[in-house]
Design a protein around this motif. Structure first.
Motif, PDB file in Angstrom:
ATOM      1  N   ASN A 131       0.774  -1.258   0.270  1.00 41.11           N
ATOM      2  CA  ASN A 131      -0.065   0.385  -0.211  1.00 41.11           C
ATOM      3  C   ASN A 131       0.803   1.019  -0.158  1.00 41.11           C
ATOM      4  O   ASN A 131       0.317   2.301  -0.665  1.00 41.11           O
ATOM      5  CB  ASN A 131      -0.629   0.170   1.237  1.00 41.11           C
ATOM      6  N   ARG A 132       1.947   1.117   0.734  1.00 39.18           N
ATOM      7  CA  ARG A 132       2.844   2.803   0.417  1.00 39.18           C
ATOM      8  C   ARG A 132       3.107   2.916  -0.827  1.00 39.18           C
ATOM      9  O   ARG A 132       2.975   4.207  -1.263  1.00 39.18           O
ATOM     10  CB  ARG A 132       4.292   1.680   1.651  1.00 39.18           C
ATOM     11  N   SER A 133       3.505   1.208  -1.902  1.00 34.13           N
ATOM     12  CA  SER A 133       4.258   2.196  -2.957  1.00 34.13           C
ATOM     13  C   SER A 133       3.176   2.258  -3.580  1.00 34.13           C
ATOM     14  O   SER A 133       2.911   3.554  -5.153  1.00 34.13           O
ATOM     15  CB  SER A 133       4.903   0.713  -3.646  1.00 34.13           C
ATOM     16  N   PHE A 134       1.386   2.154  -3.147  1.00 32.10           N
ATOM     17  CA  PHE A 134       0.202   2.324  -4.234  1.00 32.10           C
ATOM     18  C   PHE A 134       0.272   4.139  -3.957  1.00 32.10           C
ATOM     19  O   PHE A 134      -0.445   5.032  -4.246  1.00 32.10           O
ATOM     20  CB  PHE A 134      -0.966   1.989  -4.023  1.00 32.10           C
ATOM     21  N   PHE A 135       0.128   4.605  -2.708  1.00 30.25           N
ATOM     22  CA  PHE A 135       0.449   6.059  -2.556  1.00 30.25           C
ATOM     23  C   PHE A 135       1.292   6.901  -2.845  1.00 30.25           C
ATOM     24  O   PHE A 135       0.841   7.717  -3.039  1.00 30.25           O
ATOM     25  CB  PHE A 135       1.150   6.136  -0.610  1.00 30.25           C
ATOM     26  N   ALA A 136       3.061   5.840  -3.031  1.00 33.87           N
ATOM     27  CA  ALA A 136       3.977   6.828  -3.535  1.00 33.87           C
ATOM     28  C   ALA A 136       3.347   7.589  -4.957  1.00 33.87           C
ATOM     29  O   ALA A 136       3.249   8.269  -5.480  1.00 33.87           O
ATOM     30  CB  ALA A 136       4.962   6.119  -3.455  1.00 33.87           C
ATOM     31  N   SER A 137       2.378   6.061  -5.516  1.00 33.29           N
ATOM     32  CA  SER A 137       2.574   6.059  -7.278  1.00 33.29           C
ATOM     33  C   SER A 137       1.781   6.920  -7.092  1.00 33.29           C
ATOM     34  O   SER A 137       1.536   8.701  -8.187  1.00 33.29           O
ATOM     35  CB  SER A 137       2.178   5.231  -7.563  1.00 33.29           C
ATOM     36  N   GLY A 138       0.585   7.477  -6.102  1.00 35.83           N
ATOM     37  CA  GLY A 138      -0.044   8.752  -5.604  1.00 35.83           C
ATOM     38  C   GLY A 138      -0.138  10.010  -6.060  1.00 35.83           C
ATOM     39  O   GLY A 138      -0.038  10.850  -6.461  1.00 35.83           O
ATOM     40  N   ALA A 139       1.432  10.173  -5.133  1.00 35.80           N
ATOM     41  CA  ALA A 139       1.909  10.938  -4.308  1.00 35.80           C
ATOM     42  C   ALA A 139       2.433  11.861  -6.086  1.00 35.80           C
ATOM     43  O   ALA A 139       2.184  13.033  -6.385  1.00 35.80           O
ATOM     44  CB  ALA A 139       3.221  10.955  -3.132  1.00 35.80           C
ATOM     45  N   LEU A 140       3.065  11.231  -6.657  1.00 36.56           N
ATOM     46  CA  LEU A 140       4.400  11.600  -7.467  1.00 36.56           C
ATOM     47  C   LEU A 140       2.818  11.416  -8.799  1.00 36.56           C
ATOM     48  O   LEU A 140       2.918  12.747  -9.744  1.00 36.56           O
ATOM     49  CB  LEU A 140       4.798  10.190  -8.947  1.00 36.56           C
ATOM     50  N   ALA A 141       1.840  10.831  -8.575  1.00 37.56           N
ATOM     51  CA  ALA A 141       0.648  11.343  -9.885  1.00 37.56           C
ATOM     52  C   ALA A 141      -0.093  12.917  -9.780  1.00 37.56           C
ATOM     53  O   ALA A 141      -0.046  14.152 -10.216  1.00 37.56           O
ATOM     54  CB  ALA A 141      -0.700  10.768 -10.264  1.00 37.56           C
ATOM     55  N   GLY A 142      -0.409  13.111  -8.563  1.00 33.19           N
ATOM     56  CA  GLY A 142      -0.462  14.758  -7.635  1.00 33.19           C
ATOM     57  C   GLY A 142       0.509  15.551  -8.029  1.00 33.19           C
ATOM     58  O   GLY A 142      -0.025  16.572  -8.582  1.00 33.19           O
ATOM     59  N   LEU A 143       1.518  15.089  -8.082  1.00 33.36           N
ATOM     60  CA  LEU A 143       2.539  16.123  -7.812  1.00 33.36           C
ATOM     61  C   LEU A 143       3.135  16.470  -9.256  1.00 33.36           C
ATOM     62  O   LEU A 143       2.951  17.745  -9.849  1.00 33.36           O
ATOM     63  CB  LEU A 143       4.256  15.686  -7.721  1.00 33.36           C
ATOM     64  N   PHE A 144       2.602  15.831 -10.420  1.00 32.15           N
ATOM     65  CA  PHE A 144       2.830  15.867 -11.742  1.00 32.15           C
ATOM     66  C   PHE A 144       1.980  16.401 -13.071  1.00 32.15           C
ATOM     67  O   PHE A 144       1.902  17.335 -13.194  1.00 32.15           O
ATOM     68  CB  PHE A 144       3.386  14.737 -12.523  1.00 32.15           C
ATOM     69  N   GLY A 145       0.610  16.010 -11.847  1.00 30.28           N
ATOM     70  CA  GLY A 145      -0.731  16.923 -11.930  1.00 30.28           C
ATOM     71  C   GLY A 145      -0.489  18.212 -11.907  1.00 30.28           C
ATOM     72  O   GLY A 145      -0.553  19.273 -12.365  1.00 30.28           O
ATOM     73  N   GLY A 146       0.510  18.424 -10.260  1.00 25.62           N
ATOM     74  CA  GLY A 146      -0.176  19.710 -10.211  1.00 25.62           C
ATOM     75  C   GLY A 146       0.818  20.671 -10.909  1.00 25.62           C
ATOM     76  O   GLY A 146       0.400  21.954 -10.936  1.00 25.62           O
ATOM     77  N   LEU A 147       1.724  19.933 -11.150  1.00 19.96           N
ATOM     78  CA  LEU A 147       3.003  20.841 -12.099  1.00 19.96           C
ATOM     79  C   LEU A 147       2.741  20.738 -13.335  1.00 19.96           C
ATOM     80  O   LEU A 147       3.047  22.489 -14.145  1.00 19.96           O
ATOM     81  CB  LEU A 147       4.444  20.207 -12.215  1.00 19.96           C
ATOM     82  N   PHE A 148       2.401  19.987 -13.981  1.00 16.45           N
ATOM     83  CA  PHE A 148       2.302  19.633 -15.225  1.00 16.45           C
ATOM     84  C   PHE A 148       0.403  19.500 -16.221  1.00 16.45           C
ATOM     85  O   PHE A 148       0.504  19.367 -17.284  1.00 16.45           O
ATOM     86  CB  PHE A 148       3.036  18.873 -16.403  1.00 16.45           C
ATOM     87  N   GLY A 149       0.017  19.631 -14.948  1.00 12.89           N
ATOM     88  CA  GLY A 149      -1.210  19.114 -15.605  1.00 12.89           C
ATOM     89  C   GLY A 149      -1.783  17.270 -16.339  1.00 12.89           C
ATOM     90  O   GLY A 149      -2.371  17.255 -16.792  1.00 12.89           O
ATOM     91  N   MET A 150      -0.745  16.352 -15.688  1.00 12.79           N
ATOM     92  CA  MET A 150      -0.688  15.743 -15.865  1.00 12.79           C
ATOM     93  C   MET A 150      -0.642  14.417 -15.107  1.00 12.79           C
ATOM     94  O   MET A 150       0.573  14.045 -14.919  1.00 12.79           O
ATOM     95  CB  MET A 150       0.141  15.239 -16.988  1.00 12.79           C
TER      96      MET A 150
END
Length: 252
Positions: free
Chosen positions: A131-150
């Motif tokens: 579950n920790r890795s799923f959290f990390a993928s979600g955090a990366l997704a949110g970070l990239f979404g905030g930075l680049f809208g993707m």
């Protein structure tokens, strides 16, 4: 006489919805890419409609499929997404244009390379990730979404590598994008972005999107799971290449 640009945009909404229903992702990428590439409509308007149509797609595609979802993994992803989106937006304010572009270029290279590796050998992991890795993928997704809208690539990549049935992967991705689309729609609404133009385009697209979602649910392509995974990773390659091209153009 109907506007050709409107007809083309609605056709891309239908295509994107069908693809997202059978893979769990792709609506935003297909529609936004077409709208930008062919100058079919103002991008802020299209982005707002994409979020509303993603909610419509999920309302059709998800009922009866929720039992496929790995809820601990889905919760971990969603918990990681929201604060990271805020962090990404704030980080963008502090980064210089060159630094942000360089980060975008690096992201594109990583996504394209990963997509190539797993498109050639679309194998699953031997065991479900933590579950920790799923959290990390979600955090990366949110970070990239905030930075680049993707926000999609990190969770798409992570989910499609899991030893899960494709129905579970599709349902989990649809759930994640439902959550992010709803959050974006609320934010845009607070800012006054849900204009009459947005609602008119949404009304035009609604019937086509609903029909395409039903078609994707009832008549998915008769392809084996390995081929579907290869298609998903090929789309990731295209996303990575588009990021690389955009970053190189900006650096020039």
């Amino acid at each position: 006489m109907p506007d050709p640009a409107l007809i083309a945009l609605l056709a891309f909404f239908a295509i994107g919805t069908y693809f997202q229903t059978v893979t769990g992702f792709g609506l935003g990428m297909i529609v936004m890419g077409a709208a930008s590439g062919f100058d079919l409509a103002p991008l802020p308007v299209v982005a707002a409609v994409v979020s509303l149509m993603a909610l419509t797609n999920s309302a059709v595609a998800l009922p009866g499929k929720l039992h496929h979802i790995d809820w601990p993994a889905a919760r971990a992803v969603l918990i990681g997404v929201v604060p990271a989106i805020v962090a990404g937006v704030l980080l963008l304010d502090y980064l210089s244009a060159v630094a942000a572009t360089a980060l975008k270029l690096l992201l594109g290279v990583v996504i394209a390379y990963s997509g190539v590796v797993f498109a050639l050998r679309p194998t699953q992991l031997p065991a479900r990730s933590s579950n920790r890795s799923f959290f990390a993928s979600g955090a990366l997704a949110g970070l990239f979404g905030g930075l680049f809208g993707m926000a999609g690539p990190p969770v798409i990549f992570h989910f499609y590598r899991q030893p899960m049935e494709l129905a579970a992967v599709r349902s989990m991705l649809l759930l994640v994008f439902t959550f992010t689309s709803a959050s974006r729609t609320v934010f845009v609404g607070i800012q006054g972005g849900l204009t009459a133009e947005v609602w008119w385009l949404t009304a035009f697209a609604f019937v086509l999107v609903t029909a395409a979602a039903f078609a994707g649910r009832r008549y998915p392509p008769p392809l084996p799971p390995t081929v579907m995974r290869r298609i998903a990773f090929t789309v990731l390659i295209l996303i990575g290449l588009s990021l690389i091209a955009s970053a190189l153009f900006a650096l020039q």
